[in-house]
Design a protein around this motif. Structure first.
Motif, PDB file in Angstrom:
ATOM      1  N   LYS A  41      -1.703   4.597   7.268  1.00  0.00           N
ATOM      2  CA  LYS A  41      -2.626   5.583   6.702  1.00  0.00           C
ATOM      3  C   LYS A  41      -2.763   6.805   7.611  1.00  0.00           C
ATOM      4  O   LYS A  41      -2.961   7.920   7.121  1.00  0.00           O
ATOM      5  CB  LYS A  41      -3.991   4.932   6.463  1.00  0.00           C
ATOM      6  N   VAL A  85       0.468   6.674   0.938  1.00  0.00           N
ATOM      7  CA  VAL A  85      -0.494   5.593   0.729  1.00  0.00           C
ATOM      8  C   VAL A  85      -0.994   5.572  -0.716  1.00  0.00           C
ATOM      9  O   VAL A  85      -1.443   6.595  -1.243  1.00  0.00           O
ATOM     10  CB  VAL A  85      -1.680   5.731   1.696  1.00  0.00           C
ATOM     11  N   ARG A  86      -0.909   4.419  -1.332  1.00  0.00           N
ATOM     12  CA  ARG A  86      -1.413   4.228  -2.696  1.00  0.00           C
ATOM     13  C   ARG A  86      -2.939   4.206  -2.706  1.00  0.00           C
ATOM     14  O   ARG A  86      -3.567   3.837  -1.714  1.00  0.00           O
ATOM     15  CB  ARG A  86      -0.929   2.883  -3.258  1.00  0.00           C
ATOM     16  N   ALA A  87      -3.501   4.535  -3.865  1.00  0.00           N
ATOM     17  CA  ALA A  87      -4.953   4.461  -4.010  1.00  0.00           C
ATOM     18  C   ALA A  87      -5.424   3.005  -4.029  1.00  0.00           C
ATOM     19  O   ALA A  87      -6.466   2.672  -3.468  1.00  0.00           O
ATOM     20  CB  ALA A  87      -5.391   5.166  -5.295  1.00  0.00           C
ATOM     21  N   THR A  88      -4.644   2.138  -4.663  1.00  0.00           N
ATOM     22  CA  THR A  88      -4.935   0.703  -4.709  1.00  0.00           C
ATOM     23  C   THR A  88      -3.637  -0.052  -4.423  1.00  0.00           C
ATOM     24  O   THR A  88      -2.559   0.398  -4.800  1.00  0.00           O
ATOM     25  CB  THR A  88      -5.481   0.269  -6.075  1.00  0.00           C
ATOM     26  N   LYS A 107       3.118   4.122  -1.828  1.00  0.00           N
ATOM     27  CA  LYS A 107       3.369   4.737  -3.134  1.00  0.00           C
ATOM     28  C   LYS A 107       4.792   4.451  -3.584  1.00  0.00           C
ATOM     29  O   LYS A 107       5.730   4.513  -2.794  1.00  0.00           O
ATOM     30  CB  LYS A 107       3.165   6.248  -3.062  1.00  0.00           C
ATOM     31  N   PRO A 125      -0.136   9.516   5.412  1.00  0.00           N
ATOM     32  CA  PRO A 125      -1.137   9.471   4.344  1.00  0.00           C
ATOM     33  C   PRO A 125      -0.559   9.833   2.981  1.00  0.00           C
ATOM     34  O   PRO A 125      -1.065   9.388   1.947  1.00  0.00           O
ATOM     35  CB  PRO A 125      -2.190  10.485   4.809  1.00  0.00           C
ATOM     36  N   GLU A 126       0.495  10.629   2.987  1.00  0.00           N
ATOM     37  CA  GLU A 126       1.108  11.029   1.714  1.00  0.00           C
ATOM     38  C   GLU A 126       1.799   9.877   1.005  1.00  0.00           C
ATOM     39  O   GLU A 126       2.119   9.967  -0.186  1.00  0.00           O
ATOM     40  CB  GLU A 126       2.111  12.169   1.948  1.00  0.00           C
ATOM     41  N   ASN A 180       0.804  -1.226   0.000  1.00  0.00           N
ATOM     42  CA  ASN A 180       0.000   0.000   0.000  1.00  0.00           C
ATOM     43  C   ASN A 180       0.835   1.273   0.000  1.00  0.00           C
ATOM     44  O   ASN A 180       0.305   2.359   0.220  1.00  0.00           O
ATOM     45  CB  ASN A 180      -0.932  -0.001   1.215  1.00  0.00           C
TER      46      ASN A 180
END
Length: 221
Positions: free
Chosen positions: A208, A215-218, A62, A212-213, A60
Motif C-alpha cells: 500500500k 491496491v484494490r478497494a476490496t 488490482k 498505492p496505484e 489486494n
C-alpha cells in the motif's frame, strides 16, 4: 510457520515486541520485457515463502481475480501440509493467481513479489521459515511468461537493487494442488494471528505504501 504450538507462541511474542516492518522492501522498476497479453484471463503460479502472506498480498492487487494457496513442485500424493512441511516432497508453498492481463501484467506481479513479498536473494527460506518448501520460485505457465521471468530476474540482478545475488529459480510447471481449506484466505480471516501480525501484515502495508496505484478497494476472493 504453523509448525509446533511452541512456534505459534513464539510468533505471538514477536508480534508484540518486534517492529511492524517487512523484512525486505525494495521498490523495484517495472519489467523491461513485459509484452501485452490479449486474453481476458491468465494464470500465474508463484512461490514466496509462507503462502498466507503471498496470498494475502496478491488478493489486494488490482487486476487479480482470485488467489488460492497450494503446493507446487512435487506429486499429487504428497500435496498436503503435514508432508510438505517435512521439506522432502519437492513441493513449495505456492499460490495460483488468476488475473486480468489488461489490468495487471505478469511483469507487474513479479515486481510486487520481489518488492514486498519475497527476498529473491534467499535460498530455501523466507522470513522465519527455512526449508525447500519455503523457497521463492517463479513457475511460468507458458513460453511468454518464462521470457518475462528470466528477463526480469536478470534485470533486477544487473540493477544491483539487492546486496546479494539473485537466487530465485524459474521452475517448470508440474501441477498446482490446492491446500487445505483452513489455509485459504488465512491472512484476511485471522488478522490477529501472531505470525500474520509479525511477518505478513507488514508486507501488505508495504504494498500500500510503495504501490498505492495497484491496491484494490476490496480483496479478491
Amino acid at each position: 510457520m504453523r509448525r509446533p504450538f511452541a512456534a505459534l507462541i513464539a510468533a505471538a511474542v514477536l508480534a508484540q515486541c518486534a517492529p511492524a516492518q517487512a523484512e525486505s522492501v525494495v521498490k523495484l522498476p517495472a519489467a523491461a520485457v513485459d509484452p501485452a497479453v490479449k486474453a481476458k484471463r491468465a494464470v500465474a503460479v508463484l512461490a514466496g515463502g509462507c503462502f498466507w502472506g503471498v496470498e494475502g498480498v496478491f488478493s489486494n492487487v488490482k487486476g487479480v481475480v482470485s488467489v488460492e494457496s497450494g503446493y507446487h513442485g512435487g506429486s499429487k500424493a504428497t500435496a498436503e501440509y503435514d508432508q510438505t512441511s517435512s521439506g522432502t516432497t519437492g513441493h513449495a508453498e505456492s499460490v495460483r493467481i488468476v488475473y486480468d492481463p489488461s489490468v495487471v501484467s505478469y511483469g507487474t506481479l513479479l515486481r510486487i513479489l520481489f518488492s514486498v513479498v519475497a527476498d529473491p536473494t534467499l535460498k530455501n527460506r523466507q522470513g522465519p521459515d527455512s526449508g525447500t518448501q519455503y523457497r521463492a520460485a517463479i513457475v511460468p505457465m507458458d513460453a511468454a511468461q518464462r521470457q518475462v521471468a528470466t528477463a526480469y530476474l536478470a534485470q533486477i540482478g544487473k540493477g544491483h537493487y539487492f546486496k546479494a545475488p539473485i537466487v530465485v529459480p524459474v521452475e517448470s510447471y508440474k501441477g498446482f494442488y490446492r491446500a487445505e481449506a483452513y489455509h485459504q484466505d488465512f491472512m484476511r480471516l485471522h488478522p490477529d494471528n501472531g505470525y500474520i501480525r509479525r511477518w505478513d501484515a507488514p508486507k501488505l502495508a508495504a504494498l500500500k505504501r510503495l504501490y498505492p496505484e495497484w491496491v484494490r478497494a476490496t480483496p479478491a476472493p
